[in-house]
Design an enzyme around this catalytic site. Structure first.
Site, PDB file in Angstrom:
ATOM      1  CG  HIS A  61      -9.380  -2.050  -4.050  1.00  0.00           C
ATOM      2  ND1 HIS A  61      -8.862  -2.018  -2.896  1.00  0.00           N
ATOM      3  CD2 HIS A  61      -8.281  -3.000  -4.573  1.00  0.00           C
ATOM      4  CE1 HIS A  61      -7.902  -1.992  -2.711  1.00  0.00           C
ATOM      5  NE2 HIS A  61      -7.267  -2.785  -3.928  1.00  0.00           N
ATOM      6  NE  ARG A  63     -12.081   2.063  -5.461  1.00  0.00           N
ATOM      7  CZ  ARG A  63     -10.789   1.672  -5.020  1.00  0.00           C
ATOM      8  NH1 ARG A  63     -10.385   1.096  -3.994  1.00  0.00           N
ATOM      9  NH2 ARG A  63      -9.703   1.742  -5.894  1.00  0.00           N
ATOM     10  CG  ASN A  93      -8.167   0.335  -0.065  1.00  0.00           C
ATOM     11  OD1 ASN A  93      -9.127  -0.657  -0.391  1.00  0.00           O
ATOM     12  ND2 ASN A  93      -7.405   0.961  -0.923  1.00  0.00           N
ATOM     13  CG  ASP A 150      -4.360  -3.956  -0.878  1.00  0.00           C
ATOM     14  OD1 ASP A 150      -3.245  -4.036  -1.204  1.00  0.00           O
ATOM     15  OD2 ASP A 150      -5.199  -3.596  -1.694  1.00  0.00           O
ATOM     16  CG  HIS A 178       0.230  -2.976  -0.487  1.00  0.00           C
ATOM     17  ND1 HIS A 178      -0.635  -2.451  -1.230  1.00  0.00           N
ATOM     18  CD2 HIS A 178       1.477  -2.129  -0.600  1.00  0.00           C
ATOM     19  CE1 HIS A 178      -0.089  -1.550  -1.927  1.00  0.00           C
ATOM     20  NE2 HIS A 178       1.066  -1.129  -1.590  1.00  0.00           N
ATOM     21  CG  HIS A 231      -0.450  -6.247  -5.112  1.00  0.00           C
ATOM     22  ND1 HIS A 231       0.593  -5.949  -4.047  1.00  0.00           N
ATOM     23  CD2 HIS A 231      -1.382  -5.387  -4.779  1.00  0.00           C
ATOM     24  CE1 HIS A 231       0.079  -4.927  -3.349  1.00  0.00           C
ATOM     25  NE2 HIS A 231      -1.252  -4.836  -3.505  1.00  0.00           N
ATOM     26  CG  ASP A 304      -4.772  -4.500  -6.740  1.00  0.00           C
ATOM     27  OD1 ASP A 304      -5.616  -3.935  -6.139  1.00  0.00           O
ATOM     28  OD2 ASP A 304      -3.411  -3.808  -6.764  1.00  0.00           O
ATOM     29  CG  HIS A 308      -9.258   4.877  -8.708  1.00  0.00           C
ATOM     30  ND1 HIS A 308      -9.319   5.319  -7.764  1.00  0.00           N
ATOM     31  CD2 HIS A 308      -8.109   3.806  -9.021  1.00  0.00           C
ATOM     32  CE1 HIS A 308      -8.269   4.517  -6.866  1.00  0.00           C
ATOM     33  NE2 HIS A 308      -7.747   3.672  -7.603  1.00  0.00           N
TER      34      HIS A 308
HETATM   35  O1  DOR Z   1      -2.968   0.373  -7.438  1.00  0.00           O
HETATM   36  C1  DOR Z   1      -3.480   0.260  -6.230  1.00  0.00           C
HETATM   37  N1  DOR Z   1      -4.635   0.537  -6.034  1.00  0.00           N
HETATM   38  N2  DOR Z   1      -2.976  -0.619  -5.436  1.00  0.00           N
HETATM   39  C2  DOR Z   1      -3.490  -0.756  -4.295  1.00  0.00           C
HETATM   40  O2  DOR Z   1      -2.565  -1.390  -3.178  1.00  0.00           O
HETATM   41  C3  DOR Z   1      -4.710   0.015  -3.638  1.00  0.00           C
HETATM   42  C4  DOR Z   1      -5.484   0.132  -5.014  1.00  0.00           C
HETATM   43  C5  DOR Z   1      -6.743   1.206  -4.673  1.00  0.00           C
HETATM   44  O3  DOR Z   1      -7.159   0.927  -3.734  1.00  0.00           O
HETATM   45  O4  DOR Z   1      -6.967   1.989  -5.567  1.00  0.00           O
END
Ligand code: DOR
Length: 430
Positions: A61, A63, A93, A150, A178, A231, A304, A308
């Site tokens: 990810h 972002r 995503n 996902d 997913h 995953h 994965d 954040h």
């Molecule tokens: O823990 C997760 N975070 N699982 C996911 O499938 C998405 C991901 C996210 O985008 O933060």
């Protein structure tokens, strides 16, 4: 720029041998013992190190666009390079999601400046809303091979069937699921079991994953389409994939390091650092994931990597977003938890990090043998280096690693992307 990678042990799809590697103009020029450096070449010492094809992450990810406070393609690319990766598949995503040609092109454009090759995935459904198919053919035309919603499961079996039928006409396309049944998982924030009961946190049963694995195996058989399971976290899911492969079905699977290193008991302090989807499960699930990696049921270790921002991860457990960092710790967790205890040998571990995921993603430039004429995408790592994870020293823009303070074995020394040392002696060069 020309390079001599000196004194290492080469491990690739062809086996293991002591060899120096000469790189000229982005391409491997020579592999053999006691090579001398071409004039003006940079010498990268690799004594005590493994020289392997660069790693390929099927599940990152990054972002961007829309979540640049958590990560950017540049910062995530740097984290990847420091982790030994030379190619990352960017998950869709984002905001907006990667479901149009314009966003794929935006990701690829930004990726060209990153110290890792960045390949965009594409959504299966528009807006990842699970209602209408995204323009799979158009995205495929731009190089997208991995299609996934996902973060969300394609819950509608009829739509998943149509996507599989459609994608069959797109060479190399794979639908990455997913697996999380929306109804069974609804309202859950961790694994359903003894710990969720004790903590009073609503749980998601392992069956939320395994019923979708079973369903999509059936759909792969029905359509002849390629399914990749993202995953995998539960023992039942691993068993289902093992049985599907024994039947000769075109399914592949990945596991993330946290699903073979951490259990749901870590949620005991209500710390959202341990919140992830699919959730951390039990010792017996970890054992099954490890067995699946060892016996070839699981084809790839994928991070994965889910950055954040601190203010998001500091919210109460039930409000915090799921996800944890992975790019800079995946190799060391693989070595520490799988290779050192003897579950995997080094070539098998590298296969799971490099050439097997490269094949799934159709990235023929990556994961190939360390041989003359091949593009020089190379990881050089010290399998015995001992270090402690310090979140403040990570290159990711976010800090949400669950491994702070953990002592690990194995560290990347150099990463070479198209002949350029983007990481040198453990330091990012750009
Ligand atoms: O823990 C997760 N975070 N699982 C996911 O499938 C998405 C991901 C996210 O985008 O933060």
């Amino acid at each position: 720029m020309n390079l001599l990678i000196h004194g290492g042990t080469v491990i690739d799809v062809d086996g293991s041998r002591r060899a120096d590697v000469v790189v000229e103009d982005g391409v491997i020029a020579e592999v053999g013992e006691n090579l001398s450096a071409p004039s003006g070449a940079t010498v990268l010492e690799a004594d005590g190190c493994i020289v392997s094809p660069g790693f390929v992450d099927l599940h990152t990810h990054l972002r961007e666009p829309g979540g640049e406070d958590a990560e950017t393609i540049e910062t995530g690319g740097r984290a990847g390079a420091l982790g030994g990766y030379t190619a990352l598949v960017a998950m869709p995503n984002t905001n907006p999601p990667i479901d149009t040609a314009a966003v794929v092109e935006q990701v690829h454009r930004a990726g060209r400046a990153a110290p890792c090759h960045v390949v965009s995935s594409g959504c299966i459904t528009k807006g990842r809303a699970g209602e209408e198919l995204a323009p799979l053919g158009e995205l495929h035309g731009l190089g997208v091979r991995i299609f996934t919603d996902d973060g969300t499961c394609v819950g509608d079996a009829g739509l998943m069937r149509r996507a599989l039928e459609y994608a069959r006409a797109l060479p190399g396309a794979v639908l990455a699921q997913h697996c999380e049944d929306p109804q069974l998982a609804r309202g859950g924030h961790m694994n359903e079991g003894a710990w969720s009961s004790r903590l009073g946190i609503p749980g998601m049963p392992a069956e939320a994953e395994s019923v979708v694995v079973a369903r999509d195996i059936a759909l792969a058989a029905l359509t002849g389409g390629r399914v990749h399971f993202l995953h995998l976290s539960s023992a039942t899911s691993v068993e289902l994939v093992r049985a599907a492969k024994a039947r000769g079905l075109a399914v592949t699977a990945e596991a993330a390091p946290h699903h073979f290193t951490l259990t749901d008991s870590l949620c005991c302090g209500y710390d959202p650092l341990y919140k992830v989807n699919p959730p951390l499960r039990t010792d017996s699930d970890i054992k099954a994931v490890k067995e699946g990696l060892a016996d070839g049921t699981i084809d790839a270790i994928a991070t994965d990597h889910a950055p954040h921002p601190a203010q998001e991860k500091e919210r109460p457990f039930d409000e915090a977003p799921p996800g944890m960092l992975g790019l800079e710790t995946a190799l060391a967790l693989t070595l520490t938890e799988l290779v050192v205890p003897g579950l995997l040998d080094l070539p098998k571990a590298i296969a799971l990090l490099s050439w097997q995921p490269a094949r799934i993603a159709g990235l023929s430039e990556h994961g190939g043998p360390i041989a003359a004429g091949r593009p020089a995408h190379i990881a050089v790592f010290d399998p015995a280096a001992f270090w402690e994870v310090d979140p403040t020293k990570l290159a990711s823009r976010s800090r949400n690693t669950p491994y702070a303070g953990r002592k690990l074995t194995g560290k990347v020394r150099h990463t070479i992307l198209a002949g350029e040392p983007v990481v040198r002696d453990g330091q990012a060069q750009r």
